[in-house]
Motif scaffolding. Structure first.
Motif, PDB file in Angstrom:
ATOM      1  N   GLN A 408      40.051  42.604  53.316  1.00 40.44           N
ATOM      2  CA  GLN A 408      41.166  43.444  52.855  1.00 40.44           C
ATOM      3  C   GLN A 408      41.183  43.496  51.324  1.00 40.44           C
ATOM      4  O   GLN A 408      40.815  42.531  50.656  1.00 40.44           O
ATOM      5  N   GLN A 410      43.437  44.571  47.597  1.00 41.55           N
ATOM      6  CA  GLN A 410      44.809  44.472  47.105  1.00 41.55           C
ATOM      7  C   GLN A 410      45.608  45.739  47.373  1.00 41.55           C
ATOM      8  O   GLN A 410      46.818  45.695  47.587  1.00 41.55           O
ATOM      9  N   VAL A 413      47.086  45.424  50.750  1.00 35.85           N
ATOM     10  CA  VAL A 413      48.218  44.478  50.743  1.00 35.85           C
ATOM     11  C   VAL A 413      49.473  45.168  50.200  1.00 35.85           C
ATOM     12  O   VAL A 413      50.580  45.008  50.732  1.00 35.85           O
ATOM     13  N   LEU A 423      50.338  42.196  58.148  1.00 40.33           N
ATOM     14  CA  LEU A 423      48.918  41.877  58.105  1.00 40.33           C
ATOM     15  C   LEU A 423      48.693  40.675  59.013  1.00 40.33           C
ATOM     16  O   LEU A 423      49.566  39.804  59.124  1.00 40.33           O
ATOM     17  N   LYS A 425      46.294  37.255  60.395  1.00 46.78           N
ATOM     18  CA  LYS A 425      45.826  36.061  59.706  1.00 46.78           C
ATOM     19  C   LYS A 425      44.536  36.320  58.940  1.00 46.78           C
ATOM     20  O   LYS A 425      44.203  35.584  58.009  1.00 46.78           O
ATOM     21  N   ASP A 426      43.790  37.378  59.331  1.00 51.63           N
ATOM     22  CA  ASP A 426      42.574  37.742  58.600  1.00 51.63           C
ATOM     23  C   ASP A 426      42.872  38.712  57.456  1.00 51.63           C
ATOM     24  O   ASP A 426      41.958  39.214  56.816  1.00 51.63           O
ATOM     25  N   LYS A 427      44.167  39.024  57.231  1.00 52.97           N
ATOM     26  CA  LYS A 427      44.660  39.898  56.162  1.00 52.97           C
ATOM     27  C   LYS A 427      44.460  41.379  56.433  1.00 52.97           C
ATOM     28  O   LYS A 427      44.812  42.219  55.593  1.00 52.97           O
TER      29      LYS A 427
END
Length: 562
Positions: A408, A410, A413, A423, A425-427
């Motif tokens: 992922q 920024q 995010v 998101l 746990k792996d983002k």
């Protein structure tokens, strides 16, 4: 107003042997017949089958049922079916109660039939207690703005935008870069077809640029998104100026980026240690120097090194690039060091076999003994333990290529925070349900596709984009959405305006306006967090009222049977 006479029908499902194999279903039916307000009880081999659904509709009319209970498998997949069956028979769907006796009983007590049967009776009794207090509800209808926003101008985003536009909806395609194409613009050729990546993009770019229904916002950042399904207010930032518009649904296709393997295998220290993405660029620009030997190392930064997951596509990228180098220089020695080749599907297995026929060598190492890269003079040395032959190898290399996972970025995010979608746990963006709603978020009206969801190859990203566009197009086509009547309601006399519930609501469905609590029903998912938080009991959740829940609990300790 509650009816004078409560008439409950109970339908207990065998679910083949899933339930009937460990629960004495006839005994449960006989027990249910004697519970308060139950006027009809029967068993079905499969209540979800046509004959089971027909039995429910017939019983509603024949026995004048005004409450229906089905005791069967998971409500996640079957509750909507039984609710719609009740509606077809003229019964408000909120007068239906589901009792899960498979996951909650038969599967966990399959070695104790007697105990499973007794527990099933108790679960049914609890269901009857709650059903007695159920009330009919009305769902709110919200008009939908007939337009959509797609965030991300890669192949997935462009596919989704084009699909929605072809259905006649206005689409706002938002891309942070100056040009469309996403990650594919930086690749050389695609597997398994060998098609030029840039050439494969051109038809999609031309289609969205020329489409009258698509408005492209390039070099733009998402600044703010407010509202809910059908009515999202979007604000973009472009060259310092704000651009605002309204959309009914949103698709997230923000893509991913390559993991940068700083500190891995001499990357950043030795000039001739590069990543697969950097190799793609050299191949694309014709800048790859002739080499005698190339070593590729798989799973760099993946499977517990930098990230926990397998990136799924790295093996095929390495195999494809190894074959391309072989086509340029057939005499080069190429060795791919891996701890598990992922070549899923017949097409990729065939590519794997073809690479071996071309002379590409595959050496399996163990995660406990990963390769190491050093420099001797002007030559790279790769030491690896060959698990198959049980021997340590020292390989000379002119070039070492690291296969790294997609991760992922920024920007993704930031979009997650703006849209208030989760998101994992792996983002990567986290779907509502991996099987049942794989391209939906739990927040209604927002969908996702492509590598924003996780590592995926082009065909998979396109398939997801088509699915997301299909989902996003449904409310746009209908023109309205109905909100499930499980939202919270406020007693203004009891509310003291402390605002605890506003802070705790995970869906931002509550707000304090001039000291008074207001509920945005379209955002409320009926999770009940606010109800549990309220210190004065001013909040009550529709369809899951306190008296209904308490009645269920009391019935555990007071097994009244008439």
């Amino acid at each position: 107003m509650r009816e004078k006479e409560i008439r409950i029908g109970v339908f207990v499902c065998h679910c083949g042997t899933n339930i009937g194999g460990s629960v004495d279903v006839p005994a449960v039916v006989e027990y249910a017949k004697h519970l308060p307000n139950v006027v009809h009880a029967e068993r079905n081999l499969y209540t979800c089958a046509d004959d089971g659904l027909t039995a429910i509709k017939n019983a509603i009319k024949e026995h004048k049922l005004n409450r229906v209970i089905v005791a069967s498998c998971t409500p996640r997949t079957h509750e909507p079916l039984f609710r719609s069956t009740c509606e077809e028979a003229g019964l408000n769907k909120y007068l239906f109660e589901f009792v899960n006796i498979r996951e909650h009983c038969s599967w966990v007590h399959m070695k104790d039939p007697e105990g499973a049967t007794e527990k099933t009776k108790e679960l049914v009794r609890m269901g009857v207690a709650r059903a007695t207090l159920l009330e009919p509800q009305e769902e709110m209808r919200i008009d939908v703005e007939p337009s959509a926003m797609v965030i991300g101008g890669g192949i997935a985003g462009m596919t989704a935008a084009k699909t929605l536009a072809n259905q006649g909806f206005d689409v706002y395609l938002v891309e942070k870069e100056a040009v469309l194409g996403g990650m594919l613009r930086n690749l050389y050729r695609l597997f398994p077809t060998g098609e030029d990546s840039l050439e494969s993009l051109q038809p999609s770019i031309a289609a969205v640029e020329e489409h009258k229904k698509i408005k492209i916002f390039s070099s733009c950042e998402l600044k703010e998104v407010k509202g809910y399904i059908g009515n999202f207010d979007v604000t973009l930032l472009r060259e310092g100026e704000e651009v605002s518009f309204k959309v009914g649904t949103i698709i997230v296709a923000t893509g991913a980026m390559e993991f940068e393997p700083k500190g891995y295998y001499g990357y950043g220290t030795y000039d001739h240690v590069i990543t697969q993405m950097q190799l793609e660029k050299l191949l694309k620009e014709g800048q790859l120097k002739k080499s005698d030997s190339v070593v590729m190392i798989q799973c760099v930064g993946a499977k517990g090194e930098g990230v926990s997951y397998c990136s799924r596509i790295c093996c095929m990228v390495a195999i494809k690039n190894a074959m391309l180098i072989k086509e340029i220089n057939p005499d080069v020695n190429i060795q791919i060091l891996h701890n598990d080749i992922q070549a899923y599907g017949a097409e990729y297995e065939e590519l794997y076999s073809k690479a071996r026929e071309m002379g590409v060598r595959f050496i399996k190492y163990t995660p406990e003994s990963p390769p190491s890269v050093t420099m001797e003079g002007d030559k790279l040395k790769v030491e690896v333990y060959n698990e198959l032959f049980g021997e340590q190898l020292m390989l000379g290399a002119d070039l070492v290529v690291l296969s790294t996972p997609l991760v992922q970025h920024q920007g993704g995010v930031g979009v997650s925070k703006l849209l208030r979608v989760p998101l994992g746990k792996d983002k990567f963006f986290f779907e509502a349900h991996v099987k049942l709603r794989p391209v939906d978020f739990a927040t209604d009206g927002i969908f996702l596709c492509g590598t924003a969801h996780g590592p995926a190859e082009v065909a998979e990203s396109v398939s997801q984009a088509l699915a997301a566009a299909s989902g996003a197009g449904i409310p746009l086509s209908r023109g309205f959405v109905q909100i499930e009547a499980i939202s919270v309601k406020v007693d203004p006399e009891a509310c003291v305006g402390c605002g605890f519930c506003v802070e705790m609501c995970p869906y931002q469905a509550l707000s304090m306006v001039n000291g008074k609590l207001e509920v945005i029903e379209a955002l409320c998912k009926g999770c009940g967090t606010c109800v549990a938080t309220c210190p004065t009991g001013a909040l009550e959740q529709r369809h899951y009222q306190s008296n209904q829940i308490i009645s269920q609990i009391k019935s555990i300790f007071h097994p009244v049977v008439e």
